[in-house]
Design a protein around this motif. Structure first.
Motif, PDB file in Angstrom:
ATOM      1  N   THR A 553       0.853  -1.196   0.000  1.00  0.00           N
ATOM      2  CA  THR A 553       0.000   0.000   0.000  1.00  0.00           C
ATOM      3  C   THR A 553       0.887   1.244   0.000  1.00  0.00           C
ATOM      4  O   THR A 553       1.811   1.350   0.814  1.00  0.00           O
ATOM      5  CB  THR A 553      -0.913   0.026   1.236  1.00  0.00           C
ATOM      6  N   ILE A 554       0.608   2.160  -0.893  1.00  0.00           N
ATOM      7  CA  ILE A 554       1.365   3.414  -0.994  1.00  0.00           C
ATOM      8  C   ILE A 554       0.449   4.564  -0.616  1.00  0.00           C
ATOM      9  O   ILE A 554      -0.637   4.718  -1.186  1.00  0.00           O
ATOM     10  CB  ILE A 554       1.918   3.611  -2.422  1.00  0.00           C
ATOM     11  N   ASP A 562      -1.368   8.298 -12.816  1.00  0.00           N
ATOM     12  CA  ASP A 562      -0.131   8.254 -13.600  1.00  0.00           C
ATOM     13  C   ASP A 562       0.992   7.575 -12.814  1.00  0.00           C
ATOM     14  O   ASP A 562       1.773   6.791 -13.373  1.00  0.00           O
ATOM     15  CB  ASP A 562       0.287   9.672 -13.994  1.00  0.00           C
ATOM     16  N   LEU A 563       1.079   7.908 -11.523  1.00  0.00           N
ATOM     17  CA  LEU A 563       2.106   7.268 -10.696  1.00  0.00           C
ATOM     18  C   LEU A 563       1.825   5.769 -10.578  1.00  0.00           C
ATOM     19  O   LEU A 563       2.752   4.945 -10.574  1.00  0.00           O
ATOM     20  CB  LEU A 563       2.157   7.918  -9.316  1.00  0.00           C
ATOM     21  N   ALA A 564       0.536   5.391 -10.486  1.00  0.00           N
ATOM     22  CA  ALA A 564       0.174   3.975 -10.430  1.00  0.00           C
ATOM     23  C   ALA A 564       0.630   3.253 -11.697  1.00  0.00           C
ATOM     24  O   ALA A 564       1.111   2.116 -11.646  1.00  0.00           O
ATOM     25  CB  ALA A 564      -1.332   3.828 -10.243  1.00  0.00           C
ATOM     26  N   THR A 565       0.491   3.919 -12.839  1.00  0.00           N
ATOM     27  CA  THR A 565       0.951   3.319 -14.098  1.00  0.00           C
ATOM     28  C   THR A 565       2.462   3.120 -14.089  1.00  0.00           C
ATOM     29  O   THR A 565       2.971   2.092 -14.559  1.00  0.00           O
ATOM     30  CB  THR A 565       0.543   4.219 -15.275  1.00  0.00           C
ATOM     31  N   THR A 566       3.186   4.102 -13.553  1.00  0.00           N
ATOM     32  CA  THR A 566       4.646   3.979 -13.456  1.00  0.00           C
ATOM     33  C   THR A 566       5.027   2.794 -12.571  1.00  0.00           C
ATOM     34  O   THR A 566       5.919   2.006 -12.908  1.00  0.00           O
ATOM     35  CB  THR A 566       5.251   5.273 -12.879  1.00  0.00           C
ATOM     36  N   ALA A 576      -0.945  -2.292 -10.408  1.00  0.00           N
ATOM     37  CA  ALA A 576      -0.993  -1.178  -9.457  1.00  0.00           C
ATOM     38  C   ALA A 576      -2.187  -0.307  -9.815  1.00  0.00           C
ATOM     39  O   ALA A 576      -2.357   0.059 -10.981  1.00  0.00           O
ATOM     40  CB  ALA A 576       0.300  -0.374  -9.484  1.00  0.00           C
ATOM     41  N   GLU A 577      -3.018  -0.014  -8.842  1.00  0.00           N
ATOM     42  CA  GLU A 577      -4.229   0.760  -9.089  1.00  0.00           C
ATOM     43  C   GLU A 577      -4.340   1.888  -8.060  1.00  0.00           C
ATOM     44  O   GLU A 577      -4.095   1.693  -6.867  1.00  0.00           O
ATOM     45  CB  GLU A 577      -5.473  -0.127  -8.993  1.00  0.00           C
ATOM     46  N   GLN A 698      -4.885   6.395  -2.538  1.00  0.00           N
ATOM     47  CA  GLN A 698      -3.881   5.392  -2.210  1.00  0.00           C
ATOM     48  C   GLN A 698      -3.576   4.593  -3.466  1.00  0.00           C
ATOM     49  O   GLN A 698      -4.400   4.526  -4.377  1.00  0.00           O
ATOM     50  CB  GLN A 698      -4.368   4.447  -1.111  1.00  0.00           C
ATOM     51  N   ILE A 699      -2.413   3.977  -3.516  1.00  0.00           N
ATOM     52  CA  ILE A 699      -2.079   3.074  -4.616  1.00  0.00           C
ATOM     53  C   ILE A 699      -1.882   1.678  -4.039  1.00  0.00           C
ATOM     54  O   ILE A 699      -1.074   1.494  -3.128  1.00  0.00           O
ATOM     55  CB  ILE A 699      -0.808   3.541  -5.366  1.00  0.00           C
ATOM     56  N   TRP A 700      -2.649   0.740  -4.564  1.00  0.00           N
ATOM     57  CA  TRP A 700      -2.546  -0.659  -4.138  1.00  0.00           C
ATOM     58  C   TRP A 700      -1.742  -1.423  -5.180  1.00  0.00           C
ATOM     59  O   TRP A 700      -1.983  -1.288  -6.392  1.00  0.00           O
ATOM     60  CB  TRP A 700      -3.919  -1.280  -3.983  1.00  0.00           C
TER      61      TRP A 700
END
Length: 876
Positions: A553-554, A562-566, A576-577, A698-700
């Motif tokens: 978890t971020i 965009d950060l999730a895609t990176t 990553a979503e 959040q990014i999972w």
């Protein structure tokens, strides 16, 4: 009597070897199980207690605190504790997520802990290079963080608390410090495996990062102590002084006692599945080895029936022979059991000397009393019990009758008592197993049990299964020949050998039952353990999926898709979503408000990053997915009921709602984060509408399984190193440890299973040898009337094959059912139990049992065909 025993053992040394092997392997099996259990307990404890460092005592609140209690460092009165003579080290248990940046602005998140007095002895991390911080402005960081940022010992880094206080409404609490790197750390014991290691800084700097005035105001959970009493004093005296110093609500515990409490606490969340599994497996090993040893020793005494009869004809008394056989059994059982225990210790010792370490499972020789006396006592008692029945069989008949063929004597006895006893045992076993399953269902659903003990259903189920199996073995003389006769009728038209084999099966049910039972034991064992292992693997996989729903978890202030895609393109990442989160509250129906984290997520996103989706309700605009267990309590909300959800922000004891929705509640087993009492899932449009878009991103992240947890943390942190205020945490490390532990158990299980198969093979060979001894006259007669050696050898092979297939099919069925029963009782408390049927295993078991029976028939067949007909008739 002793002289008779010694003479018997000398005369039959070769005959004693198979029985001794069975006893040795059985006790090796049991002792190894205890030793492996000790090693497993040591390894789990080592991982759980890694945070203790070099402490030997701890001061904590114990059961005095609840979730609303907040304690600070001042509450532990550290200055007064330090002043006590004999206190050589003090460390506060507390931590913060912070961000470290290099001169170019590249940064990485880390878990920060305050340094300790006598840091080299007290800190839970290892100093890889440099030294521990001793003053403000100094910091020690993980070696991998230093590598990521390109800094070395002596460089300056910037530390900030934006990961905690970087949001707009808490911006006045953010702080920044410039620190000199004085050391590089390694997390060798995995104390901070879920965070990729830990950093350390001086207490006052740590307080600044925690947004408090001084270190005494920092929240603290416990204080670890290193106590070395000076000469003329004792640790107990120093502990008494500490108890008088700290508030009464605080307890001073020995570190081992504290570790026991930690182990007990973890057992409530799933750790005791390992020890329960080992307990069940060890008990099963005892039952199976008892049956095989008993069967093997009966063959041994039966082979010497003629010798015992001759001794009686020359004046040996019946009681002397009886006692000599029992004494011989005791000596054999003790010697073979002691060798088995020595072999078990030697095996674990070799693995320890070789430095065997399987993903945190450290093989160590950890003796325990039960690893010595249980196998030895078991081997002696079982061997003596087996000898009692055989000795009575050999001494209760007259010498003249004993000199006659065994089959003529035994044929006179109908076995009615054994049949009736077997039926009664099966009925009793079924009843006990039924009660065990019922009590297990009651326990899982939180009901009141008849016996208030968590192990009661397991012990009852084991006892019930054992009684059923013993009953089937006792009555095998009735039902097993009937089953095998049906198979024999199908193959009797193949040729003379098949005809003789089928006739032999029908002619002597006692012999068929004895030989078939040996195979039945082995096949049932293999099937039972194989089924249990498959069920364990499948059930544990589901349990791990539900307990550790998200791998990483971020969190942070400026996360986006965009950060999730990176991150999704990072090595080791499967998906990553970016998901939206908010806090929400509802009434549980009993007058209590429950505050949880609510996540807005689409069905596609959930399937991409959540480890478990099976059994969960589809994400839609009319429902909310809740956890079955909220914190440590069952969620009282009824599945399918309508619940009013208030979305907003908690502010102290109050909750400010910004929107409200009435949604249909659906419940399932899943967990996202231990930072909240619970987590609920809703459609992203529902969350956006209810909060007006005022959500936190959040990014999972989901692992693809190709990269270790440590490397995955490193890769993800590298991917977000240019973002400010980003914190990377997750359960991937803990989940990986559990998966590796289960894999290790399965590997050991396969090894122990191979040993069990070998035990069963010894039993098969011995019972077939007895079969040849019993049919000496029959084989000689067949040879005398023209049967060739090949046909006689073929008849024994066909008979062994028929018995193996018949016993194998029955054993597979029994083993599968027994395995399902065991899986239900052992694993139902940890999730939905899976009941797989491993068809590949079933086929393999039948093939192996058939091959084993054919191999076991080779030596007896050679004996049957090598003896001339005239000599065989004379011998008979």
């Amino acid at each position: 009597m002793l002289s008779i025993t010694i003479q018997l053992m000398k005369r039959s040394a070769k005959m004693l070897i198979p029985a001794g092997i069975a006893i040795l392997i059985g006790t090796l099996f049991i002792s190894s199980t205890f030793l492996f259990g000790n090693t497993l307990d040591y390894s789990i404890r080592r991982q759980i207690t890694a945070d203790f460092g070099g402490a030997n005592y701890v001061v904590n609140a114990g059961a005095a605190d609840d979730i609303t209690t907040s304690r600070s460092v001042d509450d532990f009165r550290l200055d007064d504790i330090r002043a006590i003579t004999g206190v050589d080290g003090v460390r506060v248990s507390t931590a913060l997520p912070l961000q470290i940046s290099n001169a170019d602005g590249k940064h990485s998140t880390t878990t920060m802990v305050p340094t300790a007095d006598n840091a080299s002895a007290m800190m839970p991390m290892t100093m890889a290079e440099g030294h521990w911080p001793s003053a403000n402005g100094e910091i020690a960081i993980p070696a991998d963080v230093a590598k990521r940022l390109g800094v070395r010992v002596g460089d300056t880094v910037r530390v900030d608390n934006s990961t905690m206080f970087g949001s707009a409404d808490m911006g006045d609490m953010t702080s920044t410090l410039d620190e000199t790197v004085v050391g590089l750390t390694r997390d060798d014991n995995g104390a901070y495996a879920g965070n990729g290691g830990a950093s350390a800084m001086a207490g006052d700097d740590f307080a600044v990062m925690n947004a408090v005035q001084d270190f005494g105001k920092v929240p603290a959970y416990a204080v670890y102590l290193l106590i070395n009493a000076p000469q003329g004093s004792t640790n107990a005296t120093i502990i008494d002084q500490i108890k008088k110093t700290v508030p009464h609500a605080l307890a001073v515990l020995d570190i081992n006692e504290y570790g026991d409490k930690q182990m007990e606490s973890m057992s409530k969340s799933g750790t005791n599945i390992i020890t329960t599994f080992m307990l069940a497996f060890g008990a099963l090993a005892m039952v199976v080895a008892a049956l095989v040893i008993g069967n093997t020793f009966q063959v041994l005494v039966a082979q010497r029936r003629r010798t015992l009869a001759l001794l009686r004809t020359i004046g040996a008394q019946k009681g002397q022979l009886y006692r000599s056989v029992i004494l011989e059994a005791a000596l054999l059982g003790f010697i073979a059991s002691a060798l088995g225990v020595a072999a078990a210790f030697g095996l674990i010792g070799i693995m320890h000397a070789a430095g065997a370490n399987y993903q945190g499972l450290v093989f160590s020789v950890i003796p325990s009393p039960e690893a010595f006396w249980v196998p030895i006592a078991f081997g002696m008692v079982v061997t003596m019990i087996a000898a009692i029945g055989s000795a009575r069989s050999a001494t209760r008949v007259t010498p003249l009758e004993a000199l006659r063929p065994v089959e003529l004597v035994e044929g006179k006895r109908s076995g009615l008592f054994r049949t009736v006893s077997g039926i009664l045992l099966v009925i009793l076993g079924l009843a006990l197993t039924g009660v065990a399953l019922w009590q297990n269902h009651v326990a899982v659903n939180g009901g009141r049990m008849l016996i208030n003990a968590s192990s009661a259903p397991l012990l009852m189920a084991m006892g019930g299964v054992a009684l059923i199996f013993l009953g089937l073995l006792f009555s095998a003389i009735r039902w097993l020949p009937w089953v095998l006769s049906g198979i024999g009728a199908l193959v009797s038209h193949i040729g003379p050998s098949a005809v003789i084999a089928a006739a032999n099966i029908r002619k002597n049910p006692r012999r068929v039952a004895a030989t078939g039972s040996a195979l039945l034991i082995g096949v049932t064992l293999v099937s039972c353990i194989g089924t249990g292992a498959a069920s364990a693997k499948a059930t544990m996989a589901d349990a791990l999926d539900s307990r550790y729903g998200v791998d990483i978890t971020i969190t942070g202030a400026d996360l986006n898709a965009d950060l999730a895609t990176t991150i999704a393109g990072t090595k080791g990442v499967k998906a990553a979503e970016a998901v939206q989160t908010s806090m929400a509250q509802w009434n549980d129906g009993h007058g209590h408000d429950v505050t949880v984290q609510v996540v807005g997520i689409s069905e596609a996103q959930r399937n991409a990053v959540l480890n478990i989706s099976a059994g969960m309700h589809a994400i839609d605009s009319r429902s909310i997915e809740m956890m079955n267990t909220m914190g440590d309590s069952k969620n009282p909300i009824a599945d399918g009921s309508d619940v009013t959800i208030r979305f907003g922000k908690p502010e102290g004891d109050a909750f400010t709602a910004v929107g409200e929705k009435t949604l249909t509640a659906h419940k399932s087993d899943f967990r996202i984060s231990d930072d909240y009492v619970g987590t609920a899932l809703v459609d992203s449009t529902v969350l956006a509408d209810a909060t007006g878009g005022d959500t936190v991103t959040q990014i999972w992240v989901k692992s693809d399984g190709t990269t270790s947890a440590t490397d995955l943390f490193t890769n993800v942190k590298d991917a977000v190193s240019s973002e400010n205020g980003v914190n990377v945490t997750g359960s991937i490390a803990e989940r990986a440890q559990w998966e590796q532990m289960v894999d290790m158990l399965m590997m050991v299980l396969v090894a122990l299973l191979a040993v069990a198969v070998f035990i069963a093979l010894v039993g098969v060979a011995n019972t077939l040898s007895l079969s040849v001894i019993e049919r000496t006259r029959e084989s000689a007669t067949l040879r005398a009337i023209g049967m060739t050696r090949g046909q006689l050898r073929g008849s024994l092979a066909v008979e062994a094959l028929l018995i193996s297939l018949g016993s194998g099919v029955v054993g597979v069925i029994l083993g599968t059912v027994f395995g399902w029963v065991g899986a239900t009782v052992v694993f139902s408390d940890f999730g939905a139990v899976q009941y797989p049927v491993e068809w590949e295993t079933v086929v393999a078991v039948l093939i192996v049992s058939a091959v084993a029976a054919l191999i076991a028939s080779i030596v007896p067949a050679r004996r049957a065909v090598r003896t001339p007909p005239v000599a065989a008739l004379a011998e008979a």
